[in-house]
Design a protein around this motif. Structure first.
Motif, PDB file in Angstrom:
ATOM      1  N   ASP A  80      19.236 -10.777 -17.805  1.00 54.64           N
ATOM      2  CA  ASP A  80      18.236  -9.897 -18.424  1.00 54.64           C
ATOM      3  C   ASP A  80      16.941  -9.863 -17.626  1.00 54.64           C
ATOM      4  O   ASP A  80      16.352  -8.803 -17.434  1.00 54.64           O
ATOM      5  CB  ASP A  80      17.947 -10.324 -19.874  1.00 54.64           C
ATOM      6  N   VAL A  81      16.496 -11.035 -17.152  1.00 54.82           N
ATOM      7  CA  VAL A  81      15.270 -11.087 -16.354  1.00 54.82           C
ATOM      8  C   VAL A  81      15.447 -10.276 -15.075  1.00 54.82           C
ATOM      9  O   VAL A  81      14.587  -9.476 -14.707  1.00 54.82           O
ATOM     10  CB  VAL A  81      14.875 -12.552 -16.032  1.00 54.82           C
ATOM     11  N   PHE A  82      16.571 -10.453 -14.401  1.00 56.94           N
ATOM     12  CA  PHE A  82      16.830  -9.709 -13.174  1.00 56.94           C
ATOM     13  C   PHE A  82      16.936  -8.214 -13.438  1.00 56.94           C
ATOM     14  O   PHE A  82      16.382  -7.403 -12.704  1.00 56.94           O
ATOM     15  CB  PHE A  82      18.119 -10.193 -12.496  1.00 56.94           C
ATOM     16  N   ASN A  87      14.576  -2.549  -9.527  1.00 53.64           N
ATOM     17  CA  ASN A  87      14.234  -1.120  -9.438  1.00 53.64           C
ATOM     18  C   ASN A  87      15.370  -0.289 -10.010  1.00 53.64           C
ATOM     19  O   ASN A  87      16.513  -0.749 -10.099  1.00 53.64           O
ATOM     20  CB  ASN A  87      13.990  -0.722  -7.979  1.00 53.64           C
ATOM     21  N   ASP A  88      15.060   0.934 -10.377  1.00 58.63           N
ATOM     22  CA  ASP A  88      16.068   1.818 -10.979  1.00 58.63           C
ATOM     23  C   ASP A  88      17.258   2.058 -10.056  1.00 58.63           C
ATOM     24  O   ASP A  88      18.377   2.245 -10.515  1.00 58.63           O
ATOM     25  CB  ASP A  88      15.438   3.154 -11.383  1.00 58.63           C
ATOM     26  N   ASP A  89      17.017   2.083  -8.731  1.00 63.91           N
ATOM     27  CA  ASP A  89      18.100   2.368  -7.800  1.00 63.91           C
ATOM     28  C   ASP A  89      18.874   1.113  -7.386  1.00 63.91           C
ATOM     29  O   ASP A  89      19.872   1.192  -6.696  1.00 63.91           O
ATOM     30  CB  ASP A  89      17.570   3.098  -6.561  1.00 63.91           C
TER      31      ASP A  89
END
Length: 139
Positions: A80-82, A87-89
């Motif tokens: 979850d932290v990662f 970034n979205d991509d």
């Protein structure tokens, strides 16, 4: 010859307790006797553990997890932290990550996902680290 029983000899434990309560002042009664059996401290909400995780490059990040969590929940919290910081991509292949790396605490690899972290000895403020490990696929 038949023995006779006095009425007080036939009392149940709860009858004796009620008798003691009525014949003593509240101040002389043990506090343990006044607590309801259904009241349980372990059901009160607990603060989560704050842990830090050291990545392979030496940088760290913080993660929170329940004190009653299993290793699987800890791993989920790391994901979850990662996922929140990516970034979205960026797409993280968790099967690849966990296939080649694992979390380690005090030199012990956390590979038993059903183990409770409190039994392992993980406490608030402790540090975990990512380490490489061999998976069955890499042999």
């Amino acid at each position: 010859m038949l023995q006779t029983c006095e009425p007080h000899e036939l009392w149940t434990k709860s009858d004796r307790l009620r008798s003691r309560l009525s014949s003593h002042s509240i101040s002389s009664i043990s506090p343990r006797l006044l607590i309801k059996k259904s009241f349980a401290y372990h059901k009160m909400p607990q603060q989560p553990l704050n842990l830090s995780v050291i990545k392979l490059d030496g940088s760290t990040f913080d993660v929170q997890v329940s004190r009653m969590a299993k290793v699987a929940k800890l791993i989920e919290a790391v994901k979850d932290v990662f996922d929140h910081s990516a970034n979205d991509d960026e797409v993280i292949s968790w099967s690849h990550v966990w296939g080649h790396f694992c979390l380690c605490y005090n030199g012990k690899k956390l590979l038993d996902y059903k183990a409770y972290i409190r039994v392992i000895g993980i406490k608030d403020g402790d540090q975990l680290r990512f380490v490489r490990h061999l998976s069955a696929n890499s042999l």
